[in-house]
Scaffold this active site. Structure first.
Site, PDB file in Angstrom:
ATOM      1  N   GLY A   4      11.927  87.147  26.368  1.00 39.65           N
ATOM      2  CA  GLY A   4      12.905  87.400  27.418  1.00 39.65           C
ATOM      3  C   GLY A   4      13.742  86.177  27.762  1.00 39.65           C
ATOM      4  N   THR A   5      13.119  85.014  27.726  1.00 40.05           N
ATOM      5  CA  THR A   5      13.852  83.798  28.085  1.00 40.05           C
ATOM      6  C   THR A   5      14.937  83.502  27.060  1.00 40.05           C
ATOM      7  OG1 THR A   5      11.920  82.922  29.221  1.00 40.05           O
ATOM      8  CG2 THR A   5      13.586  81.315  28.538  1.00 40.05           C
ATOM      9  N   ASN A  21      11.489  91.142  38.890  1.00 36.81           N
ATOM     10  CA  ASN A  21      10.107  90.818  38.514  1.00 36.81           C
ATOM     11  C   ASN A  21       9.195  90.640  39.723  1.00 36.81           C
ATOM     12  OD1 ASN A  21      12.170  88.644  38.233  1.00 36.81           O
ATOM     13  ND2 ASN A  21      10.369  87.337  38.475  1.00 36.81           N
ATOM     14  N   GLN A  72      11.479  93.751  32.949  1.00 34.89           N
ATOM     15  CA  GLN A  72      10.486  94.401  33.818  1.00 34.89           C
ATOM     16  C   GLN A  72      10.658  95.922  33.844  1.00 34.89           C
ATOM     17  OE1 GLN A  72       7.848  93.150  35.385  1.00 34.89           O
ATOM     18  NE2 GLN A  72       8.260  91.009  34.922  1.00 34.89           N
ATOM     19  N   HIS A  91       5.727  91.018  25.601  1.00 37.57           N
ATOM     20  CA  HIS A  91       4.450  90.879  26.319  1.00 37.57           C
ATOM     21  C   HIS A  91       4.439  91.552  27.691  1.00 37.57           C
ATOM     22  CE1 HIS A  91       5.007  87.416  29.271  1.00 37.57           C
ATOM     23  NE2 HIS A  91       6.087  87.233  28.539  1.00 37.57           N
ATOM     24  N   THR A 100      13.833  82.115  10.318  1.00 36.88           N
ATOM     25  CA  THR A 100      13.084  83.181   9.627  1.00 36.88           C
ATOM     26  C   THR A 100      12.515  84.155  10.657  1.00 36.88           C
ATOM     27  OG1 THR A 100      12.505  81.645   7.884  1.00 36.88           O
ATOM     28  CG2 THR A 100      11.159  83.636   8.049  1.00 36.88           C
ATOM     29  N   CYS A 137       6.445  78.070  38.887  1.00 39.53           N
ATOM     30  CA  CYS A 137       7.258  77.128  38.110  1.00 39.53           C
ATOM     31  C   CYS A 137       6.459  76.695  36.880  1.00 39.53           C
ATOM     32  CB  CYS A 137       7.678  75.948  38.966  1.00 39.53           C
ATOM     33  SG  CYS A 137       6.329  74.902  39.461  1.00 39.53           S
TER      34      CYS A 137
HETATM   35  N1  PLP Z   1      13.036  88.172  32.719  1.00 42.26           N
HETATM   36  C1  PLP Z   1      12.150  88.723  33.567  1.00 42.26           C
HETATM   37  C2  PLP Z   1      12.624  89.698  34.586  1.00 42.26           C
HETATM   38  C3  PLP Z   1      10.792  88.376  33.481  1.00 42.26           C
HETATM   39  O1  PLP Z   1       9.925  88.926  34.316  1.00 42.26           O
HETATM   40  C4  PLP Z   1      10.401  87.455  32.485  1.00 42.26           C
HETATM   41  C5  PLP Z   1       8.992  87.017  32.396  1.00 42.26           C
HETATM   42  O2  PLP Z   1       8.386  86.658  33.391  1.00 42.26           O
HETATM   43  C6  PLP Z   1      11.356  86.912  31.638  1.00 42.26           C
HETATM   44  C7  PLP Z   1      12.677  87.296  31.775  1.00 42.26           C
HETATM   45  C8  PLP Z   1      11.005  85.921  30.558  1.00 42.26           C
HETATM   46  O3  PLP Z   1      10.397  86.576  29.483  1.00 42.26           O
HETATM   47  P1  PLP Z   1       9.496  85.748  28.438  1.00 42.26           P
HETATM   48  O4  PLP Z   1       8.210  85.453  29.152  1.00 42.26           O
HETATM   49  O5  PLP Z   1       9.314  86.702  27.291  1.00 42.26           O
HETATM   50  O6  PLP Z   1      10.262  84.547  28.054  1.00 42.26           O
END
Ligand code: PLP
Length: 389
Positions: free
Chosen positions: A74-75, A156, A186, A208, A244, A333
């Site tokens: 997600g990040t 979240n 989420q 995840h 990759t 954090c």
């Molecule tokens: N966006 C939201 C709303 C999340 O809850 C999270 C994870 O806590 C993320 C992005 C980041 O995802 P990842 O842990 O796969 O980098």
């Protein structure tokens, strides 16, 4: 999920890897696996598995397979969406305003703020006391200079669901060249993303959070969204994300989403009923406790966010953990220490109340026994902490 020792109510932080997903991932290694860019049979097998996974992710999102970019989670998806589209627009237009809602996950918020270093104007869009985006503030902030508008599908911390179709419509009306990015990390376990993302140009996922592996995610990118890559190299993922590809991770994400799509119609109402029973029981048993999000606001089925006065959040979470109940503060954090929540601050929650706010998040595996256990443990732990305060 109840084991003798653990009642896991922290599914918004991460979900247990589902056995079916682990099996699908293990199966990938049952025969030789090459690099998907190669020409020999193990490479062809890798490419086939990758593209089958892409088809499934695309179907889950209601998008074309060519729109799906596999990422590390997600990040990375958020970074690619915000920085990639903002930079592409800045190059083309020489002027750019990046907008993001005040309740975005740090992955989005910090990506948006990082665009300021490249000369873009960054604006935060306020939410009201319920955590809902203020439509008037959005309308006022939109102009032809806007290039990216980032509004998450569901939060979240609180689980509050944003009206994405209205957001997309407002952007199309007032800033037709701007791209809408929605972080659906989420929302993915609980809502039909094709429906609730309202035609957003970019949509992110993380494996995840849906019973898949950590370290895998995806970003759907509509054909009209110009995207400057963040990662340079061999030009994989149609030049959008070099490196990759993680075939095992992609297979795991696809398997997890397949299970979600099949089980969600029954799981969502079942879990919402469990969550409501938990909420009612805790509110009745803990003096002064109240739900952070008022009644009548659309919230994800698994989320329960509570304000508890007279307790310190971290102390409470540690004490609950010692009794086998895993909850969280909803905002942590990098060091793992709890920080003041920008989400609760944006909602105007008094710092005293936010200091005792906790998040309990249920998942597909949550049972009646989990709720019974939490109802037995949480009020007595809160009472004990209040006595010693
Ligand atoms: N966006 C939201 C709303 C999340 O809850 C999270 C994870 O806590 C993320 C992005 C980041 O995802 P990842 O842990 O796969 O980098």
């Amino acid at each position: 999920m109840t084991t003798a020792a653990t009642t896991y109510l922290d599914h918004a932080a991460t979900t247990p890897l589902r056995p079916e997903v682990a099996a699908a991932m293990a199966e990938v290694h049952s025969a030789p696996l090459g690099n998907p860019t190669g020409s020999h049979p193990p490479a062809q097998r890798a490419r086939r598995l990758l593209e089958e996974a892409r088809d499934e992710v695309a179907a889950f999102l209601g998008r074309d397979p060519g729109d799906v970019v596999f990422t590390s989670g997600g990040t990375e998806s958020a970074n690619l969406a915000v920085l990639g589209t903002a930079e592409a627009a800045l190059r083309e237009r020489g002027d750019a305003v990046v907008l993001y809602s005040a309740v975005e996950h740090p992955a989005v918020r910090e990506s948006a703020r990082a665009t300021a270093a490249a000369g873009m104007e960054v604006r935060e869009l306020p939410v009201d006391g319920r955590g809902m985006l203020d439509p008037d503030a959005l309308a006022r902030a939109l102009s032809s200079r806007a290039v990216v508008v980032a509004v998450m599908t569901a939060n979240n911390e609180t689980g509050v669901v944003q009206p994405m179709a209205e957001v997309v419509q407002a952007v199309r009306r007032r800033a037709p060249r701007a791209m809408v990015f929605t972080d659906a990390v989420q929302a993915a376990p609980w809502l039909d993303l094709d429906e609730v993302t309202g035609g957003a140009d970019l949509v992110s996922l993380s494996a995840h959070k849906v019973g898949g592996p950590v370290g895998t995610g995806a970003l759907a990118v509509s054909p009209q969204a110009a995207l400057t890559p963040r990662q340079f190299g061999g030009g994989q993922e149609r030049e959008r994300r070099s490196g990759t590809q993680d075939v095992v991770g992609a297979v795991g994400l696809a398997a997890a989403l397949r299970l979600v799509a099949a089980e969600r119609p029954a799981a969502a109402p079942r879990v919402a009923a469990l969550r409501d029973r938990l909420a009612e029981g805790l509110l009745a048993a803990i003096e002064g406790a109240h739900r952070t999000v008022p009644a009548g606001v659309a919230v994800l089925p698994g989320h329960l966010h509570l304000c508890l006065s007279g307790v310190e959040r971290e102390e409470l979470l540690v004490a609950l953990g010692a009794e086998g109940v895993c909850a969280s503060g909803g905002s942590s954090c990098a060091s793992g220490a709890l920080e003041a929540s920008p989400v609760l601050a944006a909602m105007g929650l008094a710092p005293g109340l936010a200091a005792g706010a906790i998040r309990l998040t249920l998942g597909y595996g949550t049972t009646d026994a989990d709720v019974d256990r939490a109802l037995a443990v949480v009020p007595s732990v809160v009472a004990a902490l209040r006595r010693t305060a």
